[in-house]
Design a protein around this motif. Structure first.
Motif, PDB file in Angstrom:
ATOM      1  N   UNK A 117       0.830  -1.201   0.000  1.00 50.20           N
ATOM      2  CA  UNK A 117       0.000   0.000   0.000  1.00 50.20           C
ATOM      3  C   UNK A 117       0.866   1.253   0.000  1.00 50.20           C
ATOM      4  N   UNK A 118       1.848   1.279   0.897  1.00 51.55           N
ATOM      5  CA  UNK A 118       2.708   2.448   1.016  1.00 51.55           C
ATOM      6  C   UNK A 118       3.820   2.460  -0.029  1.00 51.55           C
TER       7      UNK A 118
ATOM      8  N   UNK B 266     -14.066   9.334  -6.797  1.00 48.59           N
ATOM      9  CA  UNK B 266     -14.703   8.240  -7.545  1.00 48.59           C
ATOM     10  C   UNK B 266     -14.295   6.876  -6.980  1.00 48.59           C
ATOM     11  N   UNK B 267     -13.007   6.698  -6.651  1.00 47.65           N
ATOM     12  CA  UNK B 267     -12.537   5.412  -6.123  1.00 47.65           C
ATOM     13  C   UNK B 267     -13.184   5.091  -4.777  1.00 47.65           C
TER      14      UNK B 267
ATOM     15  N   UNK C 158      -9.570  -4.135  -1.433  1.00 40.72           N
ATOM     16  CA  UNK C 158      -8.189  -3.928  -1.006  1.00 40.72           C
ATOM     17  C   UNK C 158      -7.333  -3.370  -2.144  1.00 40.72           C
ATOM     18  N   UNK C 159      -7.539  -3.898  -3.361  1.00 35.24           N
ATOM     19  CA  UNK C 159      -6.784  -3.419  -4.524  1.00 35.24           C
ATOM     20  C   UNK C 159      -7.151  -1.963  -4.838  1.00 35.24           C
ATOM     21  N   UNK C 160      -8.437  -1.633  -4.722  1.00 36.15           N
ATOM     22  CA  UNK C 160      -8.853  -0.256  -4.963  1.00 36.15           C
ATOM     23  C   UNK C 160      -8.253   0.691  -3.926  1.00 36.15           C
ATOM     24  N   UNK C 161      -8.076   0.205  -2.690  1.00 33.20           N
ATOM     25  CA  UNK C 161      -7.400   1.018  -1.678  1.00 33.20           C
ATOM     26  C   UNK C 161      -5.941   1.279  -2.075  1.00 33.20           C
ATOM     27  N   UNK C 162      -5.311   0.256  -2.657  1.00 34.79           N
ATOM     28  CA  UNK C 162      -3.934   0.434  -3.146  1.00 34.79           C
ATOM     29  C   UNK C 162      -3.882   1.491  -4.249  1.00 34.79           C
ATOM     30  N   UNK C 163      -4.827   1.414  -5.187  1.00 33.80           N
ATOM     31  CA  UNK C 163      -4.878   2.374  -6.289  1.00 33.80           C
ATOM     32  C   UNK C 163      -5.161   3.779  -5.750  1.00 33.80           C
TER      33      UNK C 163
ATOM     34  N   UNK D 221      -2.865   7.152  -6.349  1.00 32.21           N
ATOM     35  CA  UNK D 221      -3.350   8.404  -6.935  1.00 32.21           C
ATOM     36  C   UNK D 221      -3.174   9.560  -5.953  1.00 32.21           C
ATOM     37  N   UNK D 222      -3.442   9.293  -4.677  1.00 33.18           N
ATOM     38  CA  UNK D 222      -3.277  10.340  -3.661  1.00 33.18           C
ATOM     39  C   UNK D 222      -1.839  10.858  -3.663  1.00 33.18           C
TER      40      UNK D 222
END
Length: 532
Positions: A348-349, A381-382, A406-411, A415-416
């Motif tokens: 994630x990080x 949107x995410x 979980x994958x969307x949290x990674x994306x 983006x952030x």
């Protein structure tokens, strides 16, 4: 011949420059420096000012400490030994109660509020360098409390006291970077504050990933001890660091300001025009009464700038960044096995780190406003998509949905850290007047941290299984807030890429409309007239 000797002496002694040069002469030097800075490409500026790059990154090490501690604490909530020693038994497993999670996690945001305000005055009284050194010494002492803590009350004291000092680093680092870097490097080096946040979080996750299986107090004591590494590095190098030339000039120490500029540049670079530009910018701000106190940040000449600084920093919290500290815990609650959850936390990080590095490319070629607004729209949107997935029927028996969330949290984190994460710190430094920059950053930090306190209280209750247990439905909450923030930023965040601090002062004084900043032309004649 006498005139030649006088000119040589003036060049050797900046104080003589101030005493003998007319306002027109200083203004001409300032315009020459501004033209030269506009002409430099990124890599040309790196070659001309390599020491500025190095010392800017050195001061940013404090931000790594600022990010490491709260991230470490968030990951400890998912560590078995920590849960057993500091938690209670709930449905066959140990958890740390939501009230204690809230109390422990308060150290960072409360510390940022108090530390930000407390740091601003010593920064003006004693300079950036001495303030930084004093904070590092205090941090070294407070880590002892965390390291030897064996009960929640003692750990709480350690977190609160440590947080008071850690909050100051988020003010010192960007202020210093913005004052030692030339225009072409300013965006990238001020955005390094964000990569240091990510680095601190990533190191914390990596340390916990390596110690979470230890079945003793060393599972959490060893990670706390890692915090002593940073002070060793900083205190060894700090005596050699140059002070901010902008601060030295405000103290009337023009010769020291010139020496600092020379230490930040390559040999052969004439720093006299740069010093003249600093002097002229400071004179302009005194003329338009930008002031130098906290009250001045809210005067008519500065209120718009303060609003933008506060807004772009607080949006970090409102868009969901405080979920980063709970990433591993979130993955665990989503149903991922413990080892996979910790690995996902590191990934994630790591993606965030890559995103911040790529943001430097965007900052060189694209405007701050474009990157910020586009990124914020994608984040909103995410989050909403994550919320929709969490409402899927028969959620508990569909592991594919948990992995998708979980994958969307990674994306989202990628983006952030590609957009609003680093660009926030660039805008924070560029939008504030130089005379009140430290105080503007302190106010923005305090407001952001206050919003963080609200999230610190709310998130454990929203995410814990013995409370609301919202899981991914938090996406609706943060997605909605991010959409509202996008509406504000579209109308309020201007484009400041490629602008000197003097040009920014003039455009805000003239109350240029947000969407006109990018194409607005500040004519030389207007600057000269202002000087006269």
């Amino acid at each position: 011949m006498a005139d030649m000797d006088k000119d040589i002496e003036t060049r050797k002694d900046p104080a003589a420059l101030i005493a003998t040069a007319s306002v027109d002469d200083i203004n001409a030097e300032a315009r020459a420096a501004a033209d030269e800075e506009h002409s430099h490409t990124f890599w040309e500026a790196v070659k001309l000012y390599p020491q500025a790059v190095g010392w800017s990154l050195f001061f940013s090490i404090g931000v790594i400490m600022c990010a490491f501690d709260p991230q470490l604490l968030g990951q400890l909530y998912a560590t078995s030994a920590f849960q057993r020693d500091f938690g209670y038994l709930y449905e066959g497993s140990y958890i740390v109660s939501a009230p204690w999670q809230t109390g422990l996690s308060m150290g960072s945001p409360i510390g940022q509020v108090v530390g930000a305000f407390c740091a601003a005055y010593p920064m003006e009284w004693f300079g950036r360098k001495k303030t930084f050194g004093a904070c590092v010494i205090f941090t070294t002492g407070f880590v002892f409390i965390q390291f030897f803590a064996r009960s929640l009350p003692v750990l709480l004291v350690g977190e609160l006291l440590g947080g008071l000092v850690l909050g100051s680093y988020a003010v010192i680092a960007p202020a210093y970077a913005s004052e030692v870097c030339p225009l072409a490097l300013r965006g990238v080096l001020t955005s390094c504050t964000n990569i240091c946040f990510v680095t601190g979080q990533l190191i914390a996750n990596g340390v916990i990933a390596g110690t979470h299986n230890i079945d003793s107090h060393w599972a959490y004591s060893a990670p706390f001890a890692v915090q002593w590494l940073w002070p060793l590095v900083i205190l060894a190098g700090l005596p050699f660091a140059p002070e901010s030339p902008w601060w030295l000039q405000r103290q009337g120490r023009f010769e020291d300001a010139e020496k600092a500029l020379k230490r930040l540049a390559s040999r052969g670079v004439d720093v006299r025009p740069t010093l003249a530009m600093i002097i002229e910018t400071d004179r302009l701000e005194r003329e338009i009464e930008s002031g130098s106190t906290y009250t001045d940040c809210f005067k008519k000449i500065n209120i718009r700038r303060t609003e933008i600084a506060v807004g772009v920093y607080t949006i970090q919290v409102l868009s969901g960044i405080y979920l980063v500290g709970y990433a591993t815990y979130f993955f665990t609650l989503a149903g991922l096995p413990s080892d996979q959850a910790f690995n996902m936390g590191v990934g994630f990080l790591a993606l965030g780190f890559v995103g911040t590095c790529l943001s430097w490319v965007l900052l060189v070629y694209f405007g701050r406003r474009t990157i910020y607004n586009t990124g914020l729209a994608i984040l909103a949107a995410l989050q909403i998509i994550i919320g929709i997935l969490d409402c899927a029927p028969n959620y508990d028996n569909r592991p594919g949905i948990k992995w998708a969330e979980s994958v969307l949290m990674l994306i989202w984190n990628f983006i952030y850290d590609l957009s609003i994460g680093p660009v926030c710190f660039v805008l924070l430094c560029e939008v504030s007047a130089t005379r009140v920059r430290g105080k503007t950053i302190a106010i923005a930090t305090a407001v952001q941290a206050t919003a963080g306190i609200v999230m610190t209280v709310a998130i454990p209750y929203m995410i814990n299984p013995d409370q609301a247990n919202l899981r991914g439905k938090l996406g609706f909450f943060f997605g909605g807030l991010a959409a509202l923030c996008l509406l504000w930023s579209y109308f309020r965040v201007p484009e400041l890429k490629g602008r000197t601090y003097q040009e920014v002062d003039i455009m805000f004084e003239r109350n240029v409309k947000t969407r006109d900043f990018k194409r607005y032309v500040v004519e030389r004649e207007a600057v000269t007239a202002r000087a006269n």
